[in-house]
Design a protein around this motif. Structure first.
Motif, PDB file in Angstrom:
ATOM      1  N   GLY A   5       0.796  -1.209   0.000  1.00 42.71           N
ATOM      2  CA  GLY A   5       0.000   0.000   0.000  1.00 42.71           C
ATOM      3  C   GLY A   5       0.832   1.264   0.000  1.00 42.71           C
ATOM      4  N   LEU A   6       1.525   1.530   1.091  1.00 41.69           N
ATOM      5  CA  LEU A   6       2.241   2.795   1.254  1.00 41.69           C
ATOM      6  C   LEU A   6       3.489   2.882   0.376  1.00 41.69           C
ATOM      7  CD1 LEU A   6       2.518   5.487   2.721  1.00 41.69           C
ATOM      8  CD2 LEU A   6       3.754   4.268   4.545  1.00 41.69           C
ATOM      9  N   PHE A   7       4.432   1.952   0.578  1.00 42.24           N
ATOM     10  CA  PHE A   7       5.712   2.040  -0.138  1.00 42.24           C
ATOM     11  C   PHE A   7       5.535   1.984  -1.646  1.00 42.24           C
ATOM     12  CE2 PHE A   7       9.028  -0.323  -2.371  1.00 42.24           C
ATOM     13  CZ  PHE A   7      10.085   0.563  -2.243  1.00 42.24           C
ATOM     14  N   MET A   8       4.720   1.030  -2.120  1.00 42.02           N
ATOM     15  CA  MET A   8       4.645   0.792  -3.553  1.00 42.02           C
ATOM     16  C   MET A   8       4.083   1.980  -4.316  1.00 42.02           C
ATOM     17  SD  MET A   8       5.820  -1.718  -5.165  1.00 42.02           S
ATOM     18  CE  MET A   8       6.494  -0.676  -6.438  1.00 42.02           C
ATOM     19  N   ASN A   9       3.104   2.671  -3.749  1.00 40.36           N
ATOM     20  CA  ASN A   9       2.519   3.813  -4.445  1.00 40.36           C
ATOM     21  C   ASN A   9       3.511   4.970  -4.556  1.00 40.36           C
ATOM     22  OD1 ASN A   9      -0.663   3.784  -5.104  1.00 40.36           O
ATOM     23  ND2 ASN A   9      -0.175   2.324  -3.487  1.00 40.36           N
ATOM     24  N   ILE A  10       4.313   5.165  -3.512  1.00 42.75           N
ATOM     25  CA  ILE A  10       5.367   6.182  -3.571  1.00 42.75           C
ATOM     26  C   ILE A  10       6.395   5.811  -4.637  1.00 42.75           C
ATOM     27  CG2 ILE A  10       7.246   7.282  -2.285  1.00 42.75           C
ATOM     28  CD1 ILE A  10       5.554   6.888   0.258  1.00 42.75           C
ATOM     29  N   TYR A  11       6.754   4.536  -4.690  1.00 46.08           N
ATOM     30  CA  TYR A  11       7.756   4.067  -5.653  1.00 46.08           C
ATOM     31  C   TYR A  11       7.260   4.197  -7.090  1.00 46.08           C
ATOM     32  CZ  TYR A  11      11.412   1.085  -7.606  1.00 46.08           C
ATOM     33  OH  TYR A  11      12.469   0.589  -8.337  1.00 46.08           O
ATOM     34  N   TYR A  12       5.991   3.839  -7.334  1.00 46.77           N
ATOM     35  CA  TYR A  12       5.421   3.997  -8.667  1.00 46.77           C
ATOM     36  C   TYR A  12       5.538   5.448  -9.139  1.00 46.77           C
ATOM     37  CZ  TYR A  12       3.167  -0.623  -8.963  1.00 46.77           C
ATOM     38  OH  TYR A  12       2.916  -1.970  -9.048  1.00 46.77           O
ATOM     39  N   HIS A  13       5.211   6.372  -8.240  1.00 47.70           N
ATOM     40  CA  HIS A  13       5.154   7.784  -8.610  1.00 47.70           C
ATOM     41  C   HIS A  13       6.547   8.390  -8.766  1.00 47.70           C
ATOM     42  CE1 HIS A  13       2.797  11.450  -9.109  1.00 47.70           C
ATOM     43  NE2 HIS A  13       3.704  12.082  -8.381  1.00 47.70           N
ATOM     44  N   LYS A  14       7.436   8.114  -7.806  1.00 44.73           N
ATOM     45  CA  LYS A  14       8.741   8.770  -7.769  1.00 44.73           C
ATOM     46  C   LYS A  14       9.763   8.125  -8.705  1.00 44.73           C
ATOM     47  CE  LYS A  14       7.800  11.759  -4.426  1.00 44.73           C
ATOM     48  NZ  LYS A  14       7.872  13.233  -4.642  1.00 44.73           N
ATOM     49  N   LYS A  15       9.747   6.804  -8.833  1.00 44.14           N
ATOM     50  CA  LYS A  15      10.819   6.107  -9.554  1.00 44.14           C
ATOM     51  C   LYS A  15      10.375   5.511 -10.897  1.00 44.14           C
ATOM     52  CE  LYS A  15      13.955   6.800  -6.403  1.00 44.14           C
ATOM     53  NZ  LYS A  15      15.141   7.648  -6.689  1.00 44.14           N
ATOM     54  N   ILE A  16       9.203   4.876 -10.920  1.00 40.74           N
ATOM     55  CA  ILE A  16       8.770   4.208 -12.143  1.00 40.74           C
ATOM     56  C   ILE A  16       8.298   5.208 -13.190  1.00 40.74           C
ATOM     57  CG2 ILE A  16       7.237   2.437 -13.116  1.00 40.74           C
ATOM     58  CD1 ILE A  16       9.356   1.377 -11.202  1.00 40.74           C
ATOM     59  N   GLY A  17       7.797   6.362 -12.724  1.00 44.14           N
ATOM     60  CA  GLY A  17       7.361   7.392 -13.664  1.00 44.14           C
ATOM     61  C   GLY A  17       5.886   7.366 -13.969  1.00 44.14           C
ATOM     62  N   LEU A  18       5.119   6.565 -13.217  1.00 40.97           N
ATOM     63  CA  LEU A  18       3.669   6.532 -13.396  1.00 40.97           C
ATOM     64  C   LEU A  18       3.031   7.646 -12.575  1.00 40.97           C
ATOM     65  CD1 LEU A  18       3.078   2.681 -13.089  1.00 40.97           C
ATOM     66  CD2 LEU A  18       3.239   4.016 -15.187  1.00 40.97           C
ATOM     67  N   ASN A  19       2.001   8.255 -13.133  1.00 39.72           N
ATOM     68  CA  ASN A  19       1.289   9.329 -12.431  1.00 39.72           C
ATOM     69  C   ASN A  19       0.279   8.696 -11.476  1.00 39.72           C
ATOM     70  OD1 ASN A  19      -0.200  11.524 -11.558  1.00 39.72           O
ATOM     71  ND2 ASN A  19      -0.211  12.526 -13.554  1.00 39.72           N
ATOM     72  N   ILE A  20       0.717   8.406 -10.257  1.00 38.81           N
ATOM     73  CA  ILE A  20      -0.116   7.673  -9.313  1.00 38.81           C
ATOM     74  C   ILE A  20      -1.261   8.534  -8.786  1.00 38.81           C
ATOM     75  CG2 ILE A  20       0.964   8.144  -7.063  1.00 38.81           C
ATOM     76  CD1 ILE A  20       0.140   4.685  -8.502  1.00 38.81           C
ATOM     77  N   LEU A  21      -1.072   9.858  -8.779  1.00 36.02           N
ATOM     78  CA  LEU A  21      -2.158  10.752  -8.360  1.00 36.02           C
ATOM     79  C   LEU A  21      -3.310  10.688  -9.359  1.00 36.02           C
ATOM     80  CD1 LEU A  21      -0.067  13.852  -7.182  1.00 36.02           C
ATOM     81  CD2 LEU A  21      -1.048  12.025  -5.781  1.00 36.02           C
ATOM     82  N   TYR A  22      -2.963  10.671 -10.636  1.00 36.70           N
ATOM     83  CA  TYR A  22      -3.986  10.531 -11.684  1.00 36.70           C
ATOM     84  C   TYR A  22      -4.677   9.181 -11.554  1.00 36.70           C
ATOM     85  CZ  TYR A  22      -5.893   9.586 -16.339  1.00 36.70           C
ATOM     86  OH  TYR A  22      -6.724   9.234 -17.378  1.00 36.70           O
ATOM     87  N   PHE A  23      -3.904   8.135 -11.280  1.00 31.66           N
ATOM     88  CA  PHE A  23      -4.472   6.785 -11.137  1.00 31.66           C
ATOM     89  C   PHE A  23      -5.542   6.757 -10.050  1.00 31.66           C
ATOM     90  CE2 PHE A  23      -4.546   2.751  -8.847  1.00 31.66           C
ATOM     91  CZ  PHE A  23      -4.758   1.840  -9.868  1.00 31.66           C
TER      92      PHE A  23
END
Length: 509
Positions: A415-433
Motif C-alpha cells: 500500500g504505502l511504499f509501492m505507491n510512492i515508488y510507482y510515482h517517484k521512480k517508475i514514472g507513473l502518475n499515481i495521483l492521476y491513477f
C-alpha cells in the motif's frame, strides 16, 4: 487479431473465474464435509509446504516474455529458438531438482511439521507430499510452453485450457471423495489435469505455433542477463510464498490441522479474490513489454495502468464489498459450524490486498523496465518481518493473529511504499491513477447504501433470503456503476460482447 485475442483472453479468464467461483460455492462445502475439518486442514497444510518448491523456477518464466519480446522486435527467429532451447534445458534441470528436494522433504516430513500432526496424519501427509511434488515438477516443464503461448499472445487457447481444468476438477474429484479416497483422490485428479494441460500446451506449441528449439551455442551471457533480471522476480516469489503460506505452516506447528482448516477457508476465498484481479492484467503482459521496448512512454503506460486498474476495481469492488456485507452469514452456511473465525480472517486478508490487486499491471511495467529490484528487496524485508510479527500474534489472538501479521505487512509494503515508488521512480502518475479510481466510489457507496437497510430488515441467516439479497446487490452494484461510475470505454467493453451475442442469436439487428 491481437485485439480479439486480448478480448477473448479477458472474457475467457472471467469465465474460468466464474467456473472456479461456482465450483467453490457448490463443491467446496461438500468437499469440506466429506473430508472433515482435520483432513481438510492437513491438505491445506501440505499444499502450503510443497508450494515452496515453486521457488525453484527462480522467476525464469517471467523473464521469458521479456526476452522473447526483445528478439521478436528484432525479427530474430534464431535468437528465439536459442531462447527456447535454453529454457527447456533449464526447466528440465529444475524439474529434476524439484523431485530430489521433494523426496528429501517427504522423507523428513516429521521434522517439517513438528508435533502438530498425529502419526496417521503424518503418514497421509507423506503420501500427499509425494504426489504434489511430482505435480510441481511437471508444471515446471509445462511452463516453457505456457510462457511461449503467452509471449505470442495466443490467449484464446491458453484460457480454454485453463477453463477446462477448472470445469473438470470438481466433476472428477467429487466421485473419488464419495467413494472414500479423501485428499489423496483430490491430489490425484489435480495431477491428471496437470498432465492434460501439459499435453495440450505442448501439442499446440509444436503443431500450431511451430515452436523451434535450438541447442547450439548455449549463450551463457544471455543466461547471466536473464538471471540478473529474474533474480528479483525470484525474491518477489519468496515474498508471495511467505505472505500466503507461512501462516498455515505456523498454525500447523503451533495449534494443529483444525486451525489450518479454519484459516484455509478464508484463504481459499482470498485466492479466488486474487485470481479475479489477474484475469485482466495477465493478458496485457506482452503489450507492456512491447510498449517499453518500442518507446517507453510513461504517459501511455500510465493511461494503460489506469485503464486496467479501473476495470479490475469494478470487479474487485463488487467482490470485497459483497464479502463485507454478506461474508459472515455466507461462511456460516457454506462452511458450516467450526469456521466462525474465517470471516474475520478473510477481512484481514482481503481488504489490505485490494490496493495491490488494483495495481497488478504495475508489477509488469516494473519488470519490463527492469526496475523491479527495489520493490523485491523491500517486500522481502517486510515479508520476513511478517513471520516475526505473526508468531507472537498467534500466541495472543490465535488463528486471527496470523492474518493480522499478514495484513500489516501488506499495508506497509503493497500500500504505502509501492505507491510512492510507482510515482517517484517508475514514472507513473499515481495521483492521476487514484483520482480515476476514486471516481468509482460514489457508485460503490450508492450500491452499498441501497442494500444495507434491506439486509438489516430481512433474515439473511436464511439461505434463500441471503442469496436473494446477494443477487439483488449484484444488480444494484452493476446499475450504480453503469450510471454513476463507468466511462464510455468501459461501457463499450461490457456491452459489445453482449450485443454481439444478441446479433448472432437473431435477437438484435
Amino acid at each position: 487479431m491481437k485485439i480479439n485475442q486480448l478480448k477473448a483472453g479477458v472474457i475467457l479468464s472471467y469465465a474460468t473465474q466464474l467456473v472456479q467461483v461456482l465450483s467453490g460455492l457448490l463443491y467446496t462445502p461438500v468437499m469440506i464435509r466429506l473430508l472433515g475439518q482435520s483432513e481438510y486442514g492437513l491438505y491445506q497444510l501440505v499444499h502450503s509446504v510443497v508450494a515452496y518448491l515453486g521457488l525453484l523456477s527462480f522467476g525464469f518464466g517471467a523473464g521469458y516474455v521479456r526476452f522473447y519480446s526483445r528478439f521478436k522486435a528484432k525479427n530474430d527467429d534464431e535468437g528465439i529458438a536459442r531462447l527456447n532451447g535454453m529454457f527447456i534445458i533449464i526447466f528440465l534441470v529444475i524439474a529434476g531438482i524439484c523431485l530430489l528436494c521433494g523426496g528429501v522433504m517427504t522423507a523428513r516430513a516429521d521434522v517439517i511439521f513438528g508435533d502438530g500432526l498425529t502419526e496417521t496424519e503424518l503418514s497421509r501427509a507423506k503420501c500427499l507430499m509425494a504426489m504434489m511434488v511430482f505435480n510441481m515438477s511437471l508444471s515446471f516443464v509445462n511452463s516453457v510452453f505456457t510462457s511461449n503461448i503467452t509471449a505470442r499472445e495466443k490467449f484464446f487457447f491458453q484460457r480454454i485450457v485453463e477453463f477446462l481444468r477448472a470445469l473438470f476438477n470438481p466433476f472428477l474429484t467429487l466421485p473419488l471423495l464419495i467413494i472414500g479416497f479423501g485428499s489423496v483422490g483430490m491430489v490425484a485428479v489435480s495431477t491428471f489435469l496437470t498432465i492434460f494441460a501439459f499435453v495440450m500446451n505442448m501439442s499446440y506449441c509444436f503443431n500450431k505455433l511451430k515452436i523451434k528449439f535450438s541447442f547450439k551455442h548455449f549463450d551463457f551471457m544471455l543466461i547471466k542477463e536473464i538471471w540478473a533480471f529474474t533474480f528479483f522476480v525470484f525474491i518477489n516469489m519468496i515474498v508471495d510464498q511467505i505472505n500466503w503460506s507461512i501462516d498455515k505452516l505456523l498454525l500447523g506447528r503451533m495449534i494443529g490441522t483444525a486451525a489450518v482448516a479454519v484459516y484455509g477457508v478464508s484463504g481459499q476465498l482470498n485466492s479466488m479474490y486474487i485470481n479475479f484481479s489477474t484475469a485482466v492484467s495477465s493478458v496485457f503482459i506482452p503489450r507492456v513489454n512491447m510498449l517499453v521496448a518500442d518507446k517507453n512512454d510513461n504517459g501511455e503506460l500510465t493511461r494503460l495502468f489506469t485503464k486496467v486498474g479501473r476495470v479490475q476495481f469494478l470487479v474487485l469492488g463488487l467482490a470485497v464489498s459483497g464479502y463485507v456485507l454478506f461474508g459472515k452469514e455466507f461462511i456460516g452456511i457454506w462452511a458450516g459450524n467450526g469456521y466462525e473465525e474465517s470471516y474475520q480472517i478473510g477481512l484481514f486478508l482481503m481488504l489490505p490486498v485490494t490496493i495491490p490487486l488494483t495495481q497488478n499491471l504495475g508489477i509488469e511495467i516494473q519488470r519490463a523496465k527492469n526496475m523491479h529490484k527495489t520493490r523485491s528487496v523491500v517486500y522481502l524485508l517486510i515479508a520476513v518481518s511478517n513471520i516475526f510479527i505473526s508468531i507472537p500474534c498467534i500466541k495472543l489472538w490465535g488463528i486471527k493473529g496470523a492474518a493480522i501479521g499478514t495484513a500489516l505487512s501488506l499495508l506497509a509494503g503493497n500500500g504505502l511504499f509501492m505507491n510512492i515508488y510507482y510515482h517517484k521512480k517508475i514514472g507513473l502518475n499515481i495521483l492521476y491513477f487514484w483520482k480515476e479510481i476514486l471516481k468509482l466510489f460514489p457508485a460503490l457507496a450508492a450500491a452499498v447504501a441501497a442494500v444495507v437497510v434491506l439486509k438489516h430488515i430481512l433474515p439473511t441467516q436464511n439461505p434463500p433470503v441471503l442469496f436473494g439479497v446477494m443477487i439483488l446487490y449484484c444488480i444494484c452494484y452493476t446499475a450504480a456503476m453503469w450510471f454513476l461510475g463507468m466511462n464510455a470505454s468501459e461501457k463499450d467493453m461490457l456491452s459489445a460482447p453482449i450485443l454481439k451475442l444478441l446479433k448472432k442469436a437473431g435477437l438484435k439487428r
